[in-house]
Design a protein around this motif. Structure first.
Motif, PDB file in Angstrom:
ATOM      1  N   VAL A 348      99.601 140.384   5.259  1.00 25.37           N
ATOM      2  CA  VAL A 348      98.373 139.847   4.679  1.00 25.37           C
ATOM      3  C   VAL A 348      98.288 138.358   5.036  1.00 25.37           C
ATOM      4  N   GLU A 349      99.178 137.560   4.515  1.00 25.63           N
ATOM      5  CA  GLU A 349      99.239 136.138   4.817  1.00 25.63           C
ATOM      6  C   GLU A 349     100.703 135.727   4.789  1.00 25.63           C
ATOM      7  N   PRO A 350     101.250 135.177   5.848  1.00 22.79           N
ATOM      8  CA  PRO A 350     102.661 134.806   5.845  1.00 22.79           C
ATOM      9  C   PRO A 350     102.943 133.694   4.844  1.00 22.79           C
ATOM     10  N   THR A 436     113.598 131.070  11.620  1.00 19.04           N
ATOM     11  CA  THR A 436     114.417 131.934  10.759  1.00 19.04           C
ATOM     12  C   THR A 436     114.766 131.289   9.431  1.00 19.04           C
ATOM     13  N   SER A 437     114.474 130.013   9.261  1.00 17.97           N
ATOM     14  CA  SER A 437     114.868 129.297   8.048  1.00 17.97           C
ATOM     15  C   SER A 437     113.676 128.589   7.424  1.00 17.97           C
ATOM     16  N   THR A 438     113.370 128.955   6.197  1.00 18.13           N
ATOM     17  CA  THR A 438     112.315 128.261   5.454  1.00 18.13           C
ATOM     18  C   THR A 438     112.678 126.806   5.255  1.00 18.13           C
ATOM     19  N   THR A 439     113.945 126.537   5.018  1.00 13.76           N
ATOM     20  CA  THR A 439     114.404 125.168   4.798  1.00 13.76           C
ATOM     21  C   THR A 439     114.113 124.285   6.006  1.00 13.76           C
ATOM     22  N   LYS A 440     114.365 124.815   7.203  1.00 13.23           N
ATOM     23  CA  LYS A 440     114.119 124.036   8.412  1.00 13.23           C
ATOM     24  C   LYS A 440     112.631 123.773   8.590  1.00 13.23           C
ATOM     25  N   ARG A 441     111.806 124.758   8.320  1.00 13.10           N
ATOM     26  CA  ARG A 441     110.362 124.555   8.456  1.00 13.10           C
ATOM     27  C   ARG A 441     109.875 123.479   7.487  1.00 13.10           C
ATOM     28  N   LEU A 442     110.369 123.522   6.259  1.00  9.72           N
ATOM     29  CA  LEU A 442     109.967 122.509   5.275  1.00  9.72           C
ATOM     30  C   LEU A 442     110.486 121.129   5.672  1.00  9.72           C
ATOM     31  N   VAL A 462     102.270 122.644  10.905  1.00 11.02           N
ATOM     32  CA  VAL A 462     103.033 123.446  11.862  1.00 11.02           C
ATOM     33  C   VAL A 462     103.906 124.476  11.160  1.00 11.02           C
ATOM     34  N   SER A 463     104.219 124.231   9.887  1.00 10.00           N
ATOM     35  CA  SER A 463     105.049 125.181   9.148  1.00 10.00           C
ATOM     36  C   SER A 463     104.366 126.540   9.047  1.00 10.00           C
ATOM     37  N   SER A 464     103.056 126.541   8.794  1.00 10.93           N
ATOM     38  CA  SER A 464     102.325 127.806   8.687  1.00 10.93           C
ATOM     39  C   SER A 464     102.289 128.531  10.026  1.00 10.93           C
ATOM     40  N   MET A 465     102.137 127.769  11.119  1.00 14.46           N
ATOM     41  CA  MET A 465     102.113 128.393  12.438  1.00 14.46           C
ATOM     42  C   MET A 465     103.475 128.977  12.792  1.00 14.46           C
ATOM     43  N   ALA A 466     104.552 128.257  12.447  1.00  8.94           N
ATOM     44  CA  ALA A 466     105.903 128.773  12.703  1.00  8.94           C
ATOM     45  C   ALA A 466     106.166 130.031  11.884  1.00  8.94           C
TER      46      ALA A 466
END
Length: 528
Positions: A348-350, A436-442, A462-466
């Protein structure tokens, strides 16, 4: 004495011989006679390129180059005169390489008896490059893409073929250079050859000892270094020359965020049409993500590595620019292992906190399987998502290596983005972790948000795109139990293109709204 031979494919040397004995003198005399009676192109001169002295606008003499180009059937020869410095020649001085030079050039319409040259009013782009001899030809590849799109249009009543042409550069000529009817290509390897021996440093053999173990072994006599003689796969190169109709700007030369966004969207649209045609690009980079100011549209160029997806085996030599290559394709390590039977949720929405992403972060990663002789990746076959990820890396690279003029204070990108610039400096672990890591994206999002303060914070989502890319990779991993991404082309999800474009178009809308408030979205390259 030794004799050395250099060309665009390899370097080789003769065995030692003594010029003071009869056999050695015969070798040397034969070599000198060969040089004396050889034709100019056999000595390395290119008869299809001529150095010309022309008058600049100020009246002073400057050096330009006249390049000859023939049509596909080698029936009609044209000549182009270069204009100014090369657009690109960073690798042209490397001996064993593609030796690419790109110029602005105008067609020579006529030359008077006193040598005065009459030029066309239209400027084009000319690329001179040495490609592998099994290269299909960029125009032939582009024509096949449009042919496939036309076939889809006929079957489904769409208009993809006519729409797609706006997002690719128009190729006027694509010539394999010939001298006296013979192709200009590198020769095959000499008979009786032996590969060069390589002696790696002793420290590379086995793990480094630590603690007491190091002290216990320090008095031992070092072992004799091993000599490694790798079997390199030789591929001949063919001299090619291509003329493009449009003079475009690459992402490297764009200094406005709005224009850059439009160029990125044009690149994604071109990738979308490649997907419909069943092609993967395999070399999406900042150098071929273009902006054509005349039509105000983004374009994608450099199709020489593009191939039909169904024809890829997974054993092709790796292609692309490392800074923009998909993480798992660059390393040969998949982002997510094969699923263990747990079905993914319907898309639905990542969201960054999906439990399924946390689950797969903790699973053991696979080791890459790489052919030592050819460098071909055996585990990860290139697919359509990898092209989209390359476009993502170009956008992130632009954010890291540019900075709004309104905020810039002469700082370099290592000072502004210390947590993010590592992604483009060979830190492949961080590149993997971004998906693979939410922490890295944040972490990356926070670093960009600190630098890009309001009103420029609209640029940094860019976090949403990743996360979007991560979700699609995760679904692909779930549905592919072979570990090789060998799914049929039609089973890949087209929605990844529209969803990625939605993110960029929303950012573009925000930029246009901010510009109405007189916000300056021009940028300049960060010092590095």
């Amino acid at each position: 004495m030794r004799l050395w031979h250099f060309n665009r494919s390899y370097i080789c040397r003769s065995q030692r011989f003594n010029i003071h004995d009869k056999t050695g003198r015969r070798y040397l005399i034969a070599f000198l006679l060969l040089l004396g009676f050889a034709k100019r192109h056999e000595l390395g001169f290119d008869p299809t390129v001529t150095r010309v002295e022309v008058q600049s606008e100020s009246g002073s003499p400057v050096i330009a180059y006249r390049y000859d180009v023939e049509d596909q059937d080698n029936a009609n020869r044209k000549s182009y005169l270069t204009e100014g410095r090369p657009i690109s020649e960073s690798a042209a001085h490397h001996i064993c390489s593609r030796a690419t030079r790109v110029w602005k050039a105008r067609q020579i319409m006529s030359t008077s008896e006193d040598g005065e040259i009459s030029l066309s009013d239209t400027c084009h782009v000319l690329k001179d490059v040495w490609l592998y001899s099994d290269f299909w030809g960029e125009k032939a590849i582009q024509d096949d893409i449009f042919k496939r799109l036309a076939k889809v249009d006929k079957e489904k009543g769409t208009s993809h073929e006519s729409e797609a042409r706006a997002y690719f550069v128009n190729i006027l000529n694509d010539w394999r250079v010939k001298f006296e009817g013979t192709s200009d290509e590198t020769p095959g390897l000499p008979s009786g050859r032996r590969p060069a021996s390589i002696t790696p440093p002793e420290a590379t053999f086995g793990p480094v000892a630590s603690g007491s173990s190091r002290a216990a072994t320090s008095s031992r006599k070092p072992s004799t270094p091993r000599t490694v003689a790798p079997e390199y796969k030789h591929r001949t190169r063919q001299h090619c020359r291509t003329v493009y109709q449009e003079v475009c700007q690459s992402i490297y030369d764009i200094d406005d965020y709005e224009i850059a966004l439009q160029a990125f969207i044009g690149t994604l649209l071109a990738l979308h049409y490649l997907f419909i045609a069943g092609y993967v690009h395999r070399d999406v980079s900042a150098g071929n993500c273009l902006w054509y100011p005349d039509d105000k549209v983004g374009k994608l160029s450099d199709l020489e590595y593009a191939r039909p997806y169904e024809e890829l085996t997974g054993h092709e030599p790796r292609t692309g620019t490392p800074a923009f290559m998909a993480a798992e394709y660059l390393t040969g390590i998949r982002l997510f292992p094969v699923w263990d039977g747990v079905d993914p949720p319907d898309y639905v929405e990542p969201k960054p906190d999906q439990s399924i992403l946390r689950k797969h972060r903790t699973q053991k990663r696979l080791r890459p399987v790489v052919s030592q002789s050819s460098g071909a990746i055996k585990e990860v076959k290139f697919n359509f998502y990898h092209d989209v990820e390359s476009a993502f890396w170009i956008y992130l690279w632009y954010l890291v290596h540019h900075f709004p003029n309104a905020l810039s204070q002469g700082r370099n990108n290592f000072e502004v983005f210390p947590e993010t610039v590592e992604l483009f400096n060979g830190d492949n672990v961080s590149r993997h972790a971004l998906f693979t890591s939410t922490t890295k994206r944040l972490e990356v999002h926070s670093a960009l948000s600190v630098a890009y303060t309001a009103p420029f914070d609209v640029l940094v989502d860019v976090s949403s795109m990743a996360t979007l890319l991560s979700h699609h990779y995760l679904i692909l991993s779930r549905e592919d139990q072979s570990y090789k991404y060998l799914r049929p082309h039609k089973q890949f999800r087209r929605t990844i293109y529209t969803e990625m474009m939605d993110y960029l178009e929303n950012i573009l809308v925000d930029i246009k709204e901010k510009k109405k408030e007189d916000v300056d979205f021009s940028s300049k390259r960060c010092n590095s």
